[in-house]
Scaffold this active site. Structure first.
Site, PDB file in Angstrom:
ATOM      1  N   TYR A  55       0.893  -1.328   0.057  1.00  0.00           N
ATOM      2  CA  TYR A  55       0.054  -0.092  -0.154  1.00  0.00           C
ATOM      3  C   TYR A  55       0.844   1.244   0.199  1.00  0.00           C
ATOM      4  CZ  TYR A  55      -3.875  -2.959   0.360  1.00  0.00           C
ATOM      5  OH  TYR A  55      -4.975  -3.845  -0.076  1.00  0.00           O
ATOM      6  N   HIS A 111     -14.435   1.189  -0.684  1.00  0.00           N
ATOM      7  CA  HIS A 111     -13.655   0.368  -0.140  1.00  0.00           C
ATOM      8  C   HIS A 111     -12.380   0.827   0.525  1.00  0.00           C
ATOM      9  CE1 HIS A 111     -14.821  -3.006  -3.558  1.00  0.00           C
ATOM     10  NE2 HIS A 111     -15.689  -2.937  -2.322  1.00  0.00           N
ATOM     11  N   CYS A 138       0.312   5.557  16.605  1.00  0.00           N
ATOM     12  CA  CYS A 138      -0.820   6.235  16.255  1.00  0.00           C
ATOM     13  C   CYS A 138      -0.926   7.468  17.101  1.00  0.00           C
ATOM     14  CB  CYS A 138      -1.956   5.362  17.046  1.00  0.00           C
ATOM     15  SG  CYS A 138      -3.614   6.117  16.925  1.00  0.00           S
ATOM     16  N   ASN A 204     -18.286   0.832 -20.171  1.00  0.00           N
ATOM     17  CA  ASN A 204     -17.095   0.060 -19.740  1.00  0.00           C
ATOM     18  C   ASN A 204     -16.337  -0.318 -20.789  1.00  0.00           C
ATOM     19  OD1 ASN A 204     -15.710  -1.394 -17.387  1.00  0.00           O
ATOM     20  ND2 ASN A 204     -16.381  -3.072 -17.958  1.00  0.00           N
ATOM     21  N   ALA A 222     -13.089   4.847 -21.139  1.00  0.00           N
ATOM     22  CA  ALA A 222     -13.730   5.634 -20.241  1.00  0.00           C
ATOM     23  C   ALA A 222     -13.567   7.065 -20.514  1.00  0.00           C
ATOM     24  CB  ALA A 222     -13.145   5.402 -18.919  1.00  0.00           C
TER      25      ALA A 222
HETATM   26  P1  OAD Z   1     -11.585  -4.928 -12.244  1.00  0.00           P
HETATM   27  O1  OAD Z   1     -10.070  -5.173 -12.387  1.00  0.00           O
HETATM   28  O2  OAD Z   1     -11.891  -6.365 -11.866  1.00  0.00           O
HETATM   29  O3  OAD Z   1     -12.310  -4.505 -13.404  1.00  0.00           O
HETATM   30  C1  OAD Z   1     -11.780  -3.445 -14.357  1.00  0.00           C
HETATM   31  C2  OAD Z   1     -12.771  -3.133 -15.347  1.00  0.00           C
HETATM   32  O4  OAD Z   1     -12.404  -2.045 -16.187  1.00  0.00           O
HETATM   33  C3  OAD Z   1     -12.710  -4.395 -16.537  1.00  0.00           C
HETATM   34  O5  OAD Z   1     -14.062  -4.762 -16.615  1.00  0.00           O
HETATM   35  C4  OAD Z   1     -12.054  -3.592 -17.624  1.00  0.00           C
HETATM   36  O6  OAD Z   1     -12.710  -4.258 -18.961  1.00  0.00           O
HETATM   37  C5  OAD Z   1     -12.428  -2.081 -17.441  1.00  0.00           C
HETATM   38  N1  OAD Z   1     -11.375  -1.014 -18.023  1.00  0.00           N
HETATM   39  C6  OAD Z   1     -10.207  -1.268 -18.129  1.00  0.00           C
HETATM   40  N2  OAD Z   1      -9.719  -0.260 -18.680  1.00  0.00           N
HETATM   41  C7  OAD Z   1     -10.646   0.360 -19.181  1.00  0.00           C
HETATM   42  C8  OAD Z   1     -10.704   2.072 -19.766  1.00  0.00           C
HETATM   43  N3  OAD Z   1      -9.813   2.509 -20.210  1.00  0.00           N
HETATM   44  N4  OAD Z   1     -12.123   2.406 -19.748  1.00  0.00           N
HETATM   45  C9  OAD Z   1     -13.261   1.876 -19.140  1.00  0.00           C
HETATM   46  N5  OAD Z   1     -12.990   0.688 -18.780  1.00  0.00           N
HETATM   47  C10 OAD Z   1     -11.838   0.084 -18.528  1.00  0.00           C
HETATM   48  O7  OAD Z   1     -11.811  -3.966 -11.248  1.00  0.00           O
HETATM   49  P2  OAD Z   1     -12.833  -3.373 -10.522  1.00  0.00           P
HETATM   50  O8  OAD Z   1     -14.140  -3.891 -10.882  1.00  0.00           O
HETATM   51  O9  OAD Z   1     -12.737  -1.959  -9.968  1.00  0.00           O
HETATM   52  O10 OAD Z   1     -11.410  -4.518  -4.086  1.00  0.00           O
HETATM   53  O11 OAD Z   1     -12.663  -4.381  -8.884  1.00  0.00           O
HETATM   54  C11 OAD Z   1     -13.409  -4.388  -7.979  1.00  0.00           C
HETATM   55  C12 OAD Z   1     -12.839  -4.440  -6.799  1.00  0.00           C
HETATM   56  O12 OAD Z   1     -11.868  -5.783  -6.788  1.00  0.00           O
HETATM   57  C13 OAD Z   1     -11.614  -3.414  -6.395  1.00  0.00           C
HETATM   58  O13 OAD Z   1     -12.284  -2.497  -5.533  1.00  0.00           O
HETATM   59  C14 OAD Z   1     -10.462  -4.253  -5.362  1.00  0.00           C
HETATM   60  C15 OAD Z   1     -10.689  -5.495  -6.290  1.00  0.00           C
HETATM   61  O14 OAD Z   1     -10.139  -6.491  -5.618  1.00  0.00           O
HETATM   62  C16 OAD Z   1     -10.544  -4.466  -2.951  1.00  0.00           C
HETATM   63  O15 OAD Z   1      -9.337  -4.569  -2.973  1.00  0.00           O
HETATM   64  C17 OAD Z   1     -11.450  -4.817  -2.012  1.00  0.00           C
END
Ligand code: OAD
Length: 237
Positions: A55, A111, A138, A204, A222
């Site tokens: 992180y 998150h 802390c 997406n 996007a």
């Molecule tokens: P993902 O990596 O699962 O999905 C990303 C999405 O963005 C995919 O559907 C891609 O097709 C799309 N994508 C990539 N580039 C793009 C662009 N230029 N324009 C538009 N879309 C694009 O990520 P999240 O759905 O955000 O949680 O993942 C959800 C959660 O899983 C995160 O918040 C994180 C992760 O594990 C935690 O860490 C708790």
């Protein structure tokens, strides 16, 4: 105005063109790291130094990225809707700060946030732009080694669920941007919106796992499709 109350859910795809890695794409975060080691309470208990390193690097990475036209368009949507008496609720799964840096004033980070840390002893939450370690103290309770990233890990409860639930009941459109729809509860919001019969829009790069539940979908970058959709909603074109 086309809509009075808009609920927007964003995921890592909205920040991809800013240079922040997504999670499940081939070059995504989970292709390089085992989420069990860096994003679970068990991983943190086993090796807190590794989790801090992960992180710290991501927090440091925020300095070299900038909001892109998709973040800017959503900030403009919030400002313009507000002026016209409408509301938007912007819920993000992202832990970066690009929505805020684009000018969005009210962002719900379900998150957590990279720029916050929390004490596992007293629960204090503090702003953080620096590295933290197993030796960080802390400032609230004085304990050493109790600060962790204020990030929701797998197996933990996302934040602001009541607020998001209320927005799901009052919105007249639901828009999902840049998320694969694989992590719940966020991935399930479209089902609740669909059940209420409101329009559900997916913006997406490719169809998400729940694409069939959306009443409208636009696929592309996007930075292109979000400003286009915002212009249409605001009646600019
Ligand atoms: P993902 O990596 O699962 O999905 C990303 C999405 O963005 C995919 O559907 C891609 O097709 C799309 N994508 C990539 N580039 C793009 C662009 N230029 N324009 C538009 N879309 C694009 O990520 P999240 O759905 O955000 O949680 O993942 C959800 C959660 O899983 C995160 O918040 C994180 C992760 O594990 C935690 O860490 C708790």
């Amino acid at each position: 105005m086309k809509y009075q109350s808009i609920l927007i859910l964003t995921g890592s795809g909205i920040s991809a063109e800013s240079g922040v890695a997504t999670f499940r794409d081939p070059d995504g975060v989970w292709a390089k790291y085992d989420y069990r080691e860096v994003a679970t309470p068990e991983g943190y208990a086993a090796n807190p130094a590794l989790v801090h390193e992960f992180y710290n690097a991501r927090r440091k990475g925020l300095v070299s990225v900038e909001p892109n036209p998709a973040h800017n368009a959503l900030a403009n949507l919030e400002m313009t809707m507000g002026r016209r008496g409408g509301t938007i609720t912007l819920v993000t799964q992202n832990v970066d700060n690009l929505h805020e840096r684009a000018g969005s004033k009210s962002v719900i980070h379900m998150h957590g946030e990279l720029t916050k840390v929390t004490c596992i002893s007293c629960g204090a939450v503090a702003h953080c732009d620096e590295e933290i370690s197993v030796e960080t103290k802390c400032e609230a309770c004085g304990e050493i080694g109790t600060m962790r990233p204020d990030i929701v890990w797998f197996g933990e409860m996302p934040k602001f669920l009541d607020e998001i639930g209320a927005a799901l009941l009052s919105a007249d459109v639901f828009v999902s941007i840049g998320t694969s729809g694989s992590v719940y509860p966020a991935a399930g919001y479209v089902f609740e919106a669909e059940a209420r019969g409101i329009p559900c829009v997916e913006l997406n790069l490719e169809p998400s796992e729940n694409a069939a539940s959306f009443s409208e979908a636009r696929y592309g970058k996007a930075s292109e499709i979000v400003p286009q959709w915002v212009s249409e909603v605001l009646g600019d074109q």
